[in-house]
Design a protein around this motif. Structure first.
Motif, PDB file in Angstrom:
ATOM      1  N   THR A 151      20.180  -1.242  -6.138  1.00 29.62           N
ATOM      2  CA  THR A 151      19.652  -1.346  -4.814  1.00 29.62           C
ATOM      3  C   THR A 151      19.346   0.062  -4.680  1.00 29.62           C
ATOM      4  O   THR A 151      20.170   1.001  -4.754  1.00 29.62           O
ATOM      5  N   ASP A 177       7.152  -6.457  -0.679  1.00 27.95           N
ATOM      6  CA  ASP A 177       8.359  -5.825  -1.307  1.00 27.95           C
ATOM      7  C   ASP A 177       8.743  -6.615  -2.520  1.00 27.95           C
ATOM      8  O   ASP A 177       8.502  -7.981  -2.705  1.00 27.95           O
ATOM      9  N   ASN A 179      12.132  -6.609  -3.795  1.00 25.78           N
ATOM     10  CA  ASN A 179      13.495  -7.128  -4.214  1.00 25.78           C
ATOM     11  C   ASN A 179      13.678  -8.360  -3.255  1.00 25.78           C
ATOM     12  O   ASN A 179      12.962  -9.168  -3.042  1.00 25.78           O
ATOM     13  N   THR A 182      14.918  -6.710   2.166  1.00 21.18           N
ATOM     14  CA  THR A 182      14.769  -5.232   2.754  1.00 21.18           C
ATOM     15  C   THR A 182      15.260  -5.051   4.175  1.00 21.18           C
ATOM     16  O   THR A 182      15.119  -5.684   4.888  1.00 21.18           O
ATOM     17  N   LEU A 184      16.091  -2.483   7.300  1.00 20.50           N
ATOM     18  CA  LEU A 184      15.073  -1.412   7.827  1.00 20.50           C
ATOM     19  C   LEU A 184      15.470  -1.108   9.156  1.00 20.50           C
ATOM     20  O   LEU A 184      15.175  -1.968  10.080  1.00 20.50           O
ATOM     21  N   GLY A 216      11.812 -10.300   0.050  1.00 18.11           N
ATOM     22  CA  GLY A 216      10.952  -9.741  -0.841  1.00 18.11           C
ATOM     23  C   GLY A 216      10.796 -10.769  -1.934  1.00 18.11           C
ATOM     24  O   GLY A 216      10.914 -11.808  -2.073  1.00 18.11           O
ATOM     25  N   SER A 229       7.695 -14.301   0.392  1.00 22.70           N
ATOM     26  CA  SER A 229       7.712 -12.768   0.677  1.00 22.70           C
ATOM     27  C   SER A 229       6.359 -12.354   1.546  1.00 22.70           C
ATOM     28  O   SER A 229       5.703 -12.895   1.599  1.00 22.70           O
ATOM     29  N   PRO A 250      14.127   2.319   4.686  1.00 22.25           N
ATOM     30  CA  PRO A 250      14.305   0.778   4.086  1.00 22.25           C
ATOM     31  C   PRO A 250      15.273   0.976   2.699  1.00 22.25           C
ATOM     32  O   PRO A 250      15.488   1.737   2.125  1.00 22.25           O
ATOM     33  N   PHE A 252      16.399  -1.381  -0.408  1.00 23.36           N
ATOM     34  CA  PHE A 252      15.551  -2.383  -0.863  1.00 23.36           C
ATOM     35  C   PHE A 252      17.060  -3.108  -1.780  1.00 23.36           C
ATOM     36  O   PHE A 252      17.326  -2.545  -2.637  1.00 23.36           O
ATOM     37  N   HIS A 254      18.629  -4.969  -4.695  1.00 20.18           N
ATOM     38  CA  HIS A 254      18.035  -5.383  -5.818  1.00 20.18           C
ATOM     39  C   HIS A 254      19.253  -6.027  -6.632  1.00 20.18           C
ATOM     40  O   HIS A 254      20.500  -5.510  -6.564  1.00 20.18           O
TER      41      HIS A 254
END
Length: 281
Positions: A151, A177, A179, A182, A184, A216, A229, A250, A252, A254
């Motif tokens: 991440t 994206d 992942n 996201t 943000l 994502g 996405s 952001p 992300f 993961h």
């Protein structure tokens, strides 16, 4: 009918349903009255604005293998299908990665708080998924990111426009994206747009204090396309606003590399494929 993005009150009784419905319909969900402290975000923006303006950022040049550290504008991403680099520079923060020690506690505190909220939002997505979709999740969405070292918190700086930018280059060309989700906080300047189902671009509400969440590619893959996405971009400012920087933060989300997203991909295989397409590995 024109699509609109409406901020969902995190504290409302129907927050979960309204948020996931917005994600499903537009690919974006906007939250207000959420647990992330606005003051913490403002502090990061001001600290990192100074860092990008005058800090020793090149002392923390990125590691190509691990993707942590400072990425100057000369190696900025080229969005899939585009030729021009985005007009931006950024710093990749991982808890295990390089970072100026004076700035680490501030970022780590935000990273922990935002990741905790993100796990809750992933559980919302899973609970609101139809059985026909959720039965294909190989494990609960929120546990896909548990103990993940992947991440990523990106501190993005879009510098003032100089007037000598490449033709057609913008701050962030249309892209999706990689992942799961996201997270943000609203940036300190407007410019974020999402592509609606009708092909038109919608301005994402940028009221300071809002939290913007988008889907994502990995969530699209894991849900068999049920959660799309979302194509989004950051457009260039006009007039006097061209002289203003834009900072964005952001996170992300993961999964761990071994997490199985689908019959086609683990998280690792999917990430490697997309990073090669972006030209960053």
């Amino acid at each position: 009918m024109t699509q609109t993005l409406i901020a969902v009150d995190y504290t409302a009784d129907n927050a979960k349903q309204a948020f996931v419905e917005s994600l499903r319909e537009t690919g974006f969900g906007v939250l207000k009255n959420h647990p992330i402290q606005q003051s913490a975000v403002a502090d990061i923006y001001s600290t990192w604005q100074r860092y990008f303006n005058e800090g020793d950022k090149h002392d923390y040049e990125y590691n190509k293998d691990t993707q942590d550290g400072f990425f100057p504008s000369s190696v900025s991403e080229v969005a899939k299908g585009f030729k021009q680099k985005d007009i931006k520079e950024y710093f990749h923060y991982y808890p295990w990665g390089q970072c100026p020690e004076a700035l680490r506690p501030q970022l780590q505190s935000y990273y922990d708080n935002a990741t905790s909220l993100a796990a809750e939002l992933l559980s919302w997505v899973e609970s609101e998924s139809p059985t026909s979709v959720s039965q294909h999740y190989r494990e609960p969405l929120s546990t896909m990111i548990k103990d993940s070292q992947q991440t990523l918190l990106r501190v993005l700086h879009y510098p003032p426009l100089q007037g000598n930018e490449e033709p057609d280059a913008i701050r962030a060309a249309a892209h999706e994206d990689i992942n799961l989700l996201t997270i943000l906080p609203a940036a300190n300047e407007p410019g974020l747009q999402v592509k609606g189902k009708d092909g038109n671009w919608l301005d994402v509400p940028c009221d300071f204090g809002n939290l913007i969440v988008n889907i994502g590619d990995m969530l699209q893959e894991a849900s068999g396309g049920y959660f799309p996405s979302t194509t989004h971009r950051v457009i260039n400012p006009e007039g006097s606003d061209q002289s203003r920087s834009r900072i964005s933060l952001p996170l992300f989300l993961h999964p761990r590399p071994e997490v199985v997203l689908s019959d086609r991909h683990t998280a690792k295989s999917y990430l490697q494929e997309r990073l090669r397409e972006l030209g960053v590995i």
